[in-house]
Design a protein around this motif. Structure first.
Motif, PDB file in Angstrom:
ATOM      1  N   GLU A  65       0.851  -1.183   0.000  1.00 26.24           N
ATOM      2  CA  GLU A  65       0.000   0.000   0.000  1.00 26.24           C
ATOM      3  C   GLU A  65       0.890   1.238   0.000  1.00 26.24           C
ATOM      4  O   GLU A  65       1.930   1.275   0.651  1.00 26.24           O
ATOM      5  CB  GLU A  65      -0.872  -0.012   1.253  1.00 26.24           C
ATOM      6  CG  GLU A  65      -1.954   1.037   1.232  1.00 26.24           C
ATOM      7  CD  GLU A  65      -2.875   0.900   2.426  1.00 26.24           C
ATOM      8  OE1 GLU A  65      -3.307   1.946   2.929  1.00 26.24           O
ATOM      9  OE2 GLU A  65      -3.156  -0.231   2.847  1.00 26.24           O
ATOM     10  N   GLY A  66       0.521   2.237  -0.779  1.00 26.08           N
ATOM     11  CA  GLY A  66       1.317   3.456  -0.832  1.00 26.08           C
ATOM     12  C   GLY A  66       2.142   3.578  -2.096  1.00 26.08           C
ATOM     13  O   GLY A  66       2.904   4.519  -2.257  1.00 26.08           O
ATOM     14  N   ILE A  67       2.012   2.601  -3.017  1.00 23.48           N
ATOM     15  CA  ILE A  67       2.697   2.677  -4.305  1.00 23.48           C
ATOM     16  C   ILE A  67       1.643   3.018  -5.356  1.00 23.48           C
ATOM     17  O   ILE A  67       0.593   2.393  -5.426  1.00 23.48           O
ATOM     18  CB  ILE A  67       3.395   1.362  -4.674  1.00 23.48           C
ATOM     19  CG1 ILE A  67       4.455   1.016  -3.628  1.00 23.48           C
ATOM     20  CG2 ILE A  67       4.025   1.454  -6.058  1.00 23.48           C
ATOM     21  CD1 ILE A  67       5.125  -0.325  -3.830  1.00 23.48           C
ATOM     22  N   LEU A  68       1.934   4.018  -6.170  1.00 19.31           N
ATOM     23  CA  LEU A  68       0.990   4.487  -7.181  1.00 19.31           C
ATOM     24  C   LEU A  68       1.681   4.543  -8.533  1.00 19.31           C
ATOM     25  O   LEU A  68       2.778   5.084  -8.653  1.00 19.31           O
ATOM     26  CB  LEU A  68       0.493   5.891  -6.809  1.00 19.31           C
ATOM     27  CG  LEU A  68      -0.316   6.633  -7.861  1.00 19.31           C
ATOM     28  CD1 LEU A  68      -1.683   5.986  -8.035  1.00 19.31           C
ATOM     29  CD2 LEU A  68      -0.456   8.092  -7.477  1.00 19.31           C
ATOM     30  N   VAL A  69       1.039   3.985  -9.558  1.00 15.54           N
ATOM     31  CA  VAL A  69       1.526   4.093 -10.929  1.00 15.54           C
ATOM     32  C   VAL A  69       0.697   5.157 -11.614  1.00 15.54           C
ATOM     33  O   VAL A  69      -0.533   5.113 -11.604  1.00 15.54           O
ATOM     34  CB  VAL A  69       1.419   2.754 -11.684  1.00 15.54           C
ATOM     35  CG1 VAL A  69       1.785   2.924 -13.154  1.00 15.54           C
ATOM     36  CG2 VAL A  69       2.312   1.712 -11.035  1.00 15.54           C
ATOM     37  N   GLU A  70       1.385   6.129 -12.186  1.00 12.78           N
ATOM     38  CA  GLU A  70       0.721   7.226 -12.879  1.00 12.78           C
ATOM     39  C   GLU A  70       1.045   7.126 -14.368  1.00 12.78           C
ATOM     40  O   GLU A  70       2.196   7.250 -14.765  1.00 12.78           O
ATOM     41  CB  GLU A  70       1.211   8.561 -12.322  1.00 12.78           C
ATOM     42  CG  GLU A  70       0.562   9.753 -12.936  1.00 12.78           C
ATOM     43  CD  GLU A  70       1.099  11.055 -12.379  1.00 12.78           C
ATOM     44  OE1 GLU A  70       0.512  12.078 -12.713  1.00 12.78           O
ATOM     45  OE2 GLU A  70       2.097  11.060 -11.631  1.00 12.78           O
ATOM     46  N   GLN A  71       0.029   6.841 -15.172  1.00 15.09           N
ATOM     47  CA  GLN A  71       0.204   6.757 -16.621  1.00 15.09           C
ATOM     48  C   GLN A  71       0.034   8.154 -17.202  1.00 15.09           C
ATOM     49  O   GLN A  71      -0.930   8.848 -16.895  1.00 15.09           O
ATOM     50  CB  GLN A  71      -0.808   5.796 -17.219  1.00 15.09           C
ATOM     51  CG  GLN A  71      -0.576   5.560 -18.682  1.00 15.09           C
ATOM     52  CD  GLN A  71      -1.504   4.507 -19.250  1.00 15.09           C
ATOM     53  OE1 GLN A  71      -2.333   3.949 -18.564  1.00 15.09           O
ATOM     54  NE2 GLN A  71      -1.363   4.261 -20.525  1.00 15.09           N
ATOM     55  N   LYS A  72       0.998   8.563 -18.036  1.00  9.20           N
ATOM     56  CA  LYS A  72       0.984   9.911 -18.588  1.00  9.20           C
ATOM     57  C   LYS A  72       1.070   9.880 -20.113  1.00  9.20           C
ATOM     58  O   LYS A  72       1.754  10.694 -20.717  1.00  9.20           O
ATOM     59  CB  LYS A  72       2.158  10.712 -18.038  1.00  9.20           C
ATOM     60  CG  LYS A  72       2.169  10.864 -16.534  1.00  9.20           C
ATOM     61  CD  LYS A  72       3.385  11.648 -16.118  1.00  9.20           C
ATOM     62  CE  LYS A  72       3.448  11.829 -14.635  1.00  9.20           C
ATOM     63  NZ  LYS A  72       4.515  12.753 -14.258  1.00  9.20           N
ATOM     64  N   GLY A  73       0.426   8.925 -20.743  1.00  8.33           N
ATOM     65  CA  GLY A  73       0.484   8.852 -22.199  1.00  8.33           C
ATOM     66  C   GLY A  73       1.835   8.348 -22.665  1.00  8.33           C
ATOM     67  O   GLY A  73       2.101   7.158 -22.648  1.00  8.33           O
ATOM     68  N   ALA A  77       5.055   6.963 -14.404  1.00 11.15           N
ATOM     69  CA  ALA A  77       5.857   7.138 -13.190  1.00 11.15           C
ATOM     70  C   ALA A  77       5.342   6.199 -12.111  1.00 11.15           C
ATOM     71  O   ALA A  77       4.153   5.900 -12.057  1.00 11.15           O
ATOM     72  CB  ALA A  77       5.768   8.578 -12.707  1.00 11.15           C
ATOM     73  N   VAL A  78       6.265   5.758 -11.269  1.00 12.64           N
ATOM     74  CA  VAL A  78       5.904   4.983 -10.085  1.00 12.64           C
ATOM     75  C   VAL A  78       6.232   5.871  -8.895  1.00 12.64           C
ATOM     76  O   VAL A  78       7.368   6.307  -8.731  1.00 12.64           O
ATOM     77  CB  VAL A  78       6.689   3.662  -9.992  1.00 12.64           C
ATOM     78  CG1 VAL A  78       6.339   2.918  -8.703  1.00 12.64           C
ATOM     79  CG2 VAL A  78       6.419   2.787 -11.206  1.00 12.64           C
ATOM     80  N   HIS A  79       5.230   6.173  -8.102  1.00 13.85           N
ATOM     81  CA  HIS A  79       5.400   6.994  -6.906  1.00 13.85           C
ATOM     82  C   HIS A  79       5.190   6.103  -5.690  1.00 13.85           C
ATOM     83  O   HIS A  79       4.312   5.241  -5.700  1.00 13.85           O
ATOM     84  CB  HIS A  79       4.355   8.115  -6.856  1.00 13.85           C
ATOM     85  CG  HIS A  79       4.365   9.009  -8.042  1.00 13.85           C
ATOM     86  ND1 HIS A  79       5.275  10.026  -8.203  1.00 13.85           N
ATOM     87  CD2 HIS A  79       3.562   9.041  -9.145  1.00 13.85           C
ATOM     88  CE1 HIS A  79       5.040  10.654  -9.333  1.00 13.85           C
ATOM     89  NE2 HIS A  79       4.008  10.076  -9.925  1.00 13.85           N
ATOM     90  N   CYS A  80       5.982   6.338  -4.673  1.00 12.16           N
ATOM     91  CA  CYS A  80       5.726   5.634  -3.418  1.00 12.16           C
ATOM     92  C   CYS A  80       6.158   6.500  -2.250  1.00 12.16           C
ATOM     93  O   CYS A  80       7.038   7.350  -2.375  1.00 12.16           O
ATOM     94  CB  CYS A  80       6.389   4.263  -3.377  1.00 12.16           C
ATOM     95  SG  CYS A  80       8.157   4.237  -3.573  1.00 12.16           S
ATOM     96  N   SER A  81       5.502   6.273  -1.142  1.00  9.86           N
ATOM     97  CA  SER A  81       5.763   7.066   0.059  1.00  9.86           C
ATOM     98  C   SER A  81       7.134   6.712   0.624  1.00  9.86           C
ATOM     99  O   SER A  81       7.664   5.627   0.374  1.00  9.86           O
ATOM    100  CB  SER A  81       4.684   6.778   1.097  1.00  9.86           C
ATOM    101  OG  SER A  81       4.823   5.451   1.563  1.00  9.86           O
ATOM    102  N   PRO A  82       7.722   7.610   1.417  1.00 11.83           N
ATOM    103  CA  PRO A  82       9.005   7.289   2.057  1.00 11.83           C
ATOM    104  C   PRO A  82       8.933   6.030   2.922  1.00 11.83           C
ATOM    105  O   PRO A  82       9.887   5.272   2.985  1.00 11.83           O
ATOM    106  CB  PRO A  82       9.301   8.524   2.913  1.00 11.83           C
ATOM    107  CG  PRO A  82       8.561   9.631   2.238  1.00 11.83           C
ATOM    108  CD  PRO A  82       7.318   8.989   1.678  1.00 11.83           C
TER     109      PRO A  82
END
Length: 108
Positions: A65-73, A77-82
């Protein structure tokens, strides 16, 4: 006369929403989108990220939990909390005190 442009990792359309009503020359998604004229169209300078790559990235987001995949065309990006980065070993904890080398040859 001066000039101003926006360069962002976000999509140009998102930058436009954030800056409305101002519209500028802009580059988005780390250079894969480009609008050369404030009133002109946004050009895609790279192909979209393939669906199988997005799916692999999305599977990574299921690790914790806390990992987010952001599709930008044309980017993603893969974002995750510290906290997540620490748990999966992506952040090394710094020692409470750090020693300083007095000469470059002493650096390890």
């Amino acid at each position: 006369e001066g000039a101003l442009a926006i360069v962002t990792g976000r999509r140009v359309a998102e930058a436009d929403r954030l800056l409305a009503p101002v519209k500028l020359v802009a580059s988005g998604v780390h250079g894969t989108e480009l609008r050369e004229d404030p009133q002109g169209p946004v050009k895609m300078l790279a192909e979209p990220v393939p669906a199988d790559v997005i799916e692999m990235m999305t599977s990574v987001s299921r690790i914790a939990e806390g990992i987010l995949v952001e599709q930008k065309g044309s980017g993603a990006a893969v974002h995750c909390s510290p906290q997540v980065r620490t748990r999966v070993g992506l952040i090394r904890r710094r020692p409470a005190t750090a020693s300083r080398a007095s000469k470059p040859s002493e650096l390890g």
